[in-house]
Write a protein that holds these residues in place. Structure first.
Motif, PDB file in Angstrom:
ATOM      1  N   VAL A  96       0.848  -1.192   0.000  1.00  0.00           N
ATOM      2  CA  VAL A  96       0.000   0.000   0.000  1.00  0.00           C
ATOM      3  C   VAL A  96       0.883   1.240   0.000  1.00  0.00           C
ATOM      4  CG1 VAL A  96      -1.759   1.294   1.245  1.00  0.00           C
ATOM      5  CG2 VAL A  96      -1.837  -1.204   1.228  1.00  0.00           C
ATOM      6  N   VAL A  97       0.736   2.065  -1.031  1.00  0.00           N
ATOM      7  CA  VAL A  97       1.461   3.336  -1.135  1.00  0.00           C
ATOM      8  C   VAL A  97       0.430   4.406  -1.474  1.00  0.00           C
ATOM      9  CG1 VAL A  97       3.368   4.602  -2.174  1.00  0.00           C
ATOM     10  CG2 VAL A  97       3.478   2.100  -2.023  1.00  0.00           C
ATOM     11  N   ALA A  98       0.239   5.370  -0.574  1.00  0.00           N
ATOM     12  CA  ALA A  98      -0.826   6.348  -0.736  1.00  0.00           C
ATOM     13  C   ALA A  98      -0.330   7.739  -0.336  1.00  0.00           C
ATOM     14  CB  ALA A  98      -2.036   5.951   0.114  1.00  0.00           C
ATOM     15  N   PRO A  99      -1.032   8.786  -0.780  1.00  0.00           N
ATOM     16  CA  PRO A  99      -0.642  10.144  -0.373  1.00  0.00           C
ATOM     17  C   PRO A  99      -0.764  10.342   1.132  1.00  0.00           C
ATOM     18  CG  PRO A  99      -2.180  10.197  -2.238  1.00  0.00           C
ATOM     19  CD  PRO A  99      -2.173   8.788  -1.721  1.00  0.00           C
ATOM     20  N   THR A 118       1.371  13.085  -5.072  1.00  0.00           N
ATOM     21  CA  THR A 118       0.052  12.837  -5.660  1.00  0.00           C
ATOM     22  C   THR A 118      -0.221  11.332  -5.751  1.00  0.00           C
ATOM     23  OG1 THR A 118       0.882  12.676  -7.931  1.00  0.00           O
ATOM     24  CG2 THR A 118       0.402  14.893  -7.089  1.00  0.00           C
ATOM     25  N   PRO A 119      -1.470  10.957  -6.025  1.00  0.00           N
ATOM     26  CA  PRO A 119      -1.759   9.536  -6.253  1.00  0.00           C
ATOM     27  C   PRO A 119      -0.916   8.937  -7.369  1.00  0.00           C
ATOM     28  CG  PRO A 119      -3.796  10.752  -5.942  1.00  0.00           C
ATOM     29  CD  PRO A 119      -2.707  11.781  -6.017  1.00  0.00           C
ATOM     30  N   THR A 120      -0.715   9.693  -8.438  1.00  0.00           N
ATOM     31  CA  THR A 120       0.108   9.192  -9.544  1.00  0.00           C
ATOM     32  C   THR A 120       1.547   8.995  -9.108  1.00  0.00           C
ATOM     33  OG1 THR A 120      -1.339  10.262 -11.162  1.00  0.00           O
ATOM     34  CG2 THR A 120       0.858   9.646 -11.909  1.00  0.00           C
ATOM     35  N   ASP A 121       2.066   9.909  -8.283  1.00  0.00           N
ATOM     36  CA  ASP A 121       3.410   9.726  -7.720  1.00  0.00           C
ATOM     37  C   ASP A 121       3.505   8.389  -6.991  1.00  0.00           C
ATOM     38  OD1 ASP A 121       4.396  12.267  -8.465  1.00  0.00           O
ATOM     39  OD2 ASP A 121       3.689  13.189  -6.615  1.00  0.00           O
ATOM     40  N   CYS A 122       2.491   8.101  -6.180  1.00  0.00           N
ATOM     41  CA  CYS A 122       2.520   6.899  -5.347  1.00  0.00           C
ATOM     42  C   CYS A 122       2.610   5.641  -6.197  1.00  0.00           C
ATOM     43  CB  CYS A 122       1.263   6.851  -4.468  1.00  0.00           C
ATOM     44  SG  CYS A 122       1.179   8.165  -3.234  1.00  0.00           S
ATOM     45  N   VAL A 123       1.797   5.569  -7.238  1.00  0.00           N
ATOM     46  CA  VAL A 123       1.821   4.378  -8.089  1.00  0.00           C
ATOM     47  C   VAL A 123       3.062   4.359  -8.960  1.00  0.00           C
ATOM     48  CG1 VAL A 123       0.549   3.084  -9.839  1.00  0.00           C
ATOM     49  CG2 VAL A 123      -0.692   4.248  -8.011  1.00  0.00           C
ATOM     50  N   ASP A 125       8.901  19.146  -9.161  1.00  0.00           N
ATOM     51  CA  ASP A 125       9.657  20.310  -8.700  1.00  0.00           C
ATOM     52  C   ASP A 125      10.390  20.068  -7.384  1.00  0.00           C
ATOM     53  OD1 ASP A 125       7.341  20.134  -7.215  1.00  0.00           O
ATOM     54  OD2 ASP A 125       6.983  22.310  -7.145  1.00  0.00           O
ATOM     55  N   ARG A 126      10.310  18.850  -6.850  1.00  0.00           N
ATOM     56  CA  ARG A 126      10.979  18.538  -5.584  1.00  0.00           C
ATOM     57  C   ARG A 126      11.041  17.029  -5.434  1.00  0.00           C
ATOM     58  NH1 ARG A 126       6.875  16.775  -2.355  1.00  0.00           N
ATOM     59  NH2 ARG A 126       4.780  17.598  -2.826  1.00  0.00           N
ATOM     60  N   PRO A 127      11.966  16.532  -4.612  1.00  0.00           N
ATOM     61  CA  PRO A 127      11.987  15.085  -4.339  1.00  0.00           C
ATOM     62  C   PRO A 127      10.855  14.712  -3.405  1.00  0.00           C
ATOM     63  CG  PRO A 127      13.680  16.196  -3.063  1.00  0.00           C
ATOM     64  CD  PRO A 127      13.089  17.237  -3.963  1.00  0.00           C
ATOM     65  N   LEU A 128      10.509  13.433  -3.418  1.00  0.00           N
ATOM     66  CA  LEU A 128       9.419  12.921  -2.596  1.00  0.00           C
ATOM     67  C   LEU A 128       9.963  12.214  -1.360  1.00  0.00           C
ATOM     68  CD1 LEU A 128       7.297  11.471  -5.516  1.00  0.00           C
ATOM     69  CD2 LEU A 128       6.761  13.517  -4.178  1.00  0.00           C
ATOM     70  N   GLU A 129       9.202  12.275  -0.272  1.00  0.00           N
ATOM     71  CA  GLU A 129       9.580  11.601   0.963  1.00  0.00           C
ATOM     72  C   GLU A 129       8.579  10.496   1.270  1.00  0.00           C
ATOM     73  OE1 GLU A 129       9.847  14.447   4.077  1.00  0.00           O
ATOM     74  OE2 GLU A 129      11.251  15.747   3.004  1.00  0.00           O
ATOM     75  N   ALA A 130       9.087   9.354   1.716  1.00  0.00           N
ATOM     76  CA  ALA A 130       8.230   8.216   2.062  1.00  0.00           C
ATOM     77  C   ALA A 130       8.303   7.962   3.559  1.00  0.00           C
ATOM     78  CB  ALA A 130       8.674   6.976   1.301  1.00  0.00           C
ATOM     79  N   TYR A 131       7.168   7.537   4.119  1.00  0.00           N
ATOM     80  CA  TYR A 131       7.105   7.202   5.537  1.00  0.00           C
ATOM     81  C   TYR A 131       6.304   5.920   5.698  1.00  0.00           C
ATOM     82  CZ  TYR A 131       6.155   7.507  10.541  1.00  0.00           C
ATOM     83  OH  TYR A 131       6.078   7.232  11.878  1.00  0.00           O
ATOM     84  N   PHE A 188       1.469   0.460   5.874  1.00  0.00           N
ATOM     85  CA  PHE A 188       1.176   1.316   4.733  1.00  0.00           C
ATOM     86  C   PHE A 188       2.284   2.358   4.594  1.00  0.00           C
ATOM     87  CE2 PHE A 188      -3.754   0.846   5.062  1.00  0.00           C
ATOM     88  CZ  PHE A 188      -3.617  -0.529   4.936  1.00  0.00           C
ATOM     89  N   ILE A 189       2.565   2.741   3.365  1.00  0.00           N
ATOM     90  CA  ILE A 189       3.591   3.744   3.077  1.00  0.00           C
ATOM     91  C   ILE A 189       2.906   4.991   2.550  1.00  0.00           C
ATOM     92  CG2 ILE A 189       5.587   4.289   1.624  1.00  0.00           C
ATOM     93  CD1 ILE A 189       6.056   1.174   1.591  1.00  0.00           C
ATOM     94  N   SER A 190       3.278   6.143   3.075  1.00  0.00           N
ATOM     95  CA  SER A 190       2.725   7.397   2.568  1.00  0.00           C
ATOM     96  C   SER A 190       3.816   8.211   1.882  1.00  0.00           C
ATOM     97  CB  SER A 190       2.095   8.221   3.698  1.00  0.00           C
ATOM     98  OG  SER A 190       3.062   8.578   4.667  1.00  0.00           O
ATOM     99  N   LEU A 191       3.408   8.959   0.873  1.00  0.00           N
ATOM    100  CA  LEU A 191       4.288   9.873   0.153  1.00  0.00           C
ATOM    101  C   LEU A 191       3.713  11.276   0.224  1.00  0.00           C
ATOM    102  CD1 LEU A 191       5.232   8.168  -3.260  1.00  0.00           C
ATOM    103  CD2 LEU A 191       6.668   8.408  -1.235  1.00  0.00           C
ATOM    104  N   ASN A 192       4.574  12.270   0.285  1.00  0.00           N
ATOM    105  CA  ASN A 192       4.109  13.657   0.238  1.00  0.00           C
ATOM    106  C   ASN A 192       3.977  14.082  -1.228  1.00  0.00           C
ATOM    107  OD1 ASN A 192       6.879  13.604  -0.227  1.00  0.00           O
ATOM    108  ND2 ASN A 192       7.245  15.593   0.722  1.00  0.00           N
TER     109      ASN A 192
END
Length: 252
Positions: free
Chosen positions: A32-35, A67-72, A49-55, A61-65
């Motif tokens: 599971v990877v979600a915003p 968009t949904p498209t980023d996550c997938v 315009d910036r790197p993404l961070e995962a938690y 579940f993993i979250s990204l800062n």
């Protein structure tokens, strides 16, 4: 199969947990990877315009800062699942319908679209109420669909847009294959003043259904049926190409 799940309502959304729990019953693996927050209406946008961070949360579940498209986009690479690439992307369960023109803006549908190159056709699933009561119904519908997905023959890069009435499972009348309906134009933006006197604007709600005839997704859901609409990524209007060619010849 190996399944990647995402959404646009955010990592803490109840629909995400419901569909993950249902699909984990039969899947080889579920990632599971979600915003990290609600990103409804993000459509197919990527963060460039910036790197993404995962938690990683206690739930796994993993979250990204992003968009949904980023996550997938990151998830299908196997980055968060020991380089195991998913066979299938499931997006949802969205709180609210994604009917007709909604698919143009929907982060739920966009997340599914980003899984278009996986082995099996991706599924976007929405529960047709802004205050859903029956996530378990939508989760079970998705579980059944996924269990039979290996035998489905559709064109490459087809996305299945699933809308489920917010009803107990026993009240669902069946499943209809549908086309997209159409909405009227939405209300104009709403102008407001913030406490400092600055003018701000709220995007207003979507318009009412303009085409809800039999055969549409609107009609099926209103009648108590699950709606499944096959969407294609290729947006070319093939029947318009000849007329466009003739028009250009006249210009030349």
């Amino acid at each position: 199969m190996n399944i990647l799940i995402s959404n646009d309502d955010g990592v803490f959304a109840p629909g995400l947990a419901a569909v993950a729990g249902a699909l984990a019953q039969d899947a080889r693996s579920v990632c599971v990877v979600a915003p990290d927050r609600n990103r409804s209406g993000a459509s197919n946008s990527l963060t460039l315009d910036r790197p993404l961070e995962a938690y990683t949360h206690e739930s796994g579940f993993i979250s990204l800062n992003g968009t949904p498209t980023d996550c997938v986009h990151l998830g299908v690479s196997g980055l968060f699942s020991d380089n195991v690439q998913p066979d299938l992307v499931v997006s949802g369960i969205n709180a609210g319908a994604n009917l007709g023109c909604d698919v143009l803006y929907s982060g739920t549908v966009a997340a599914a679209m980003e899984g278009r190159n996986c082995r099996l056709p991706p599924i976007a699933v929405s529960l047709c109420s802004f205050h859903p009561q029956h996530y378990d119904t939508a989760a079970e519908i998705v579980r059944v669909l996924v269990s039979r997905l290996e035998s489905l023959v559709v064109a490459p890069r087809t996305v299945l847009n699933v809308n489920v009435p917010d009803l107990p499972l026993e009240q669902i009348k069946g499943i209809h294959v549908t086309r997209l309906g159409h909405r009227l134009a939405g209300e104009p933006p709403v102008e407001v003043q913030d406490p400092r006197g600055r003018t701000r604007y709220w995007i207003a709600g979507t318009g009412d259904a303009a085409d809800a005839d039999p055969g549409t997704d609107f009609y099926a859901v209103e009648a108590g049926y699950v709606s499944i609409t096959p969407l294609q990524i290729d947006m070319t209007h093939y029947t318009g190409m000849d007329n466009l060619g003739l028009w250009l010849e006249e210009l030349n």
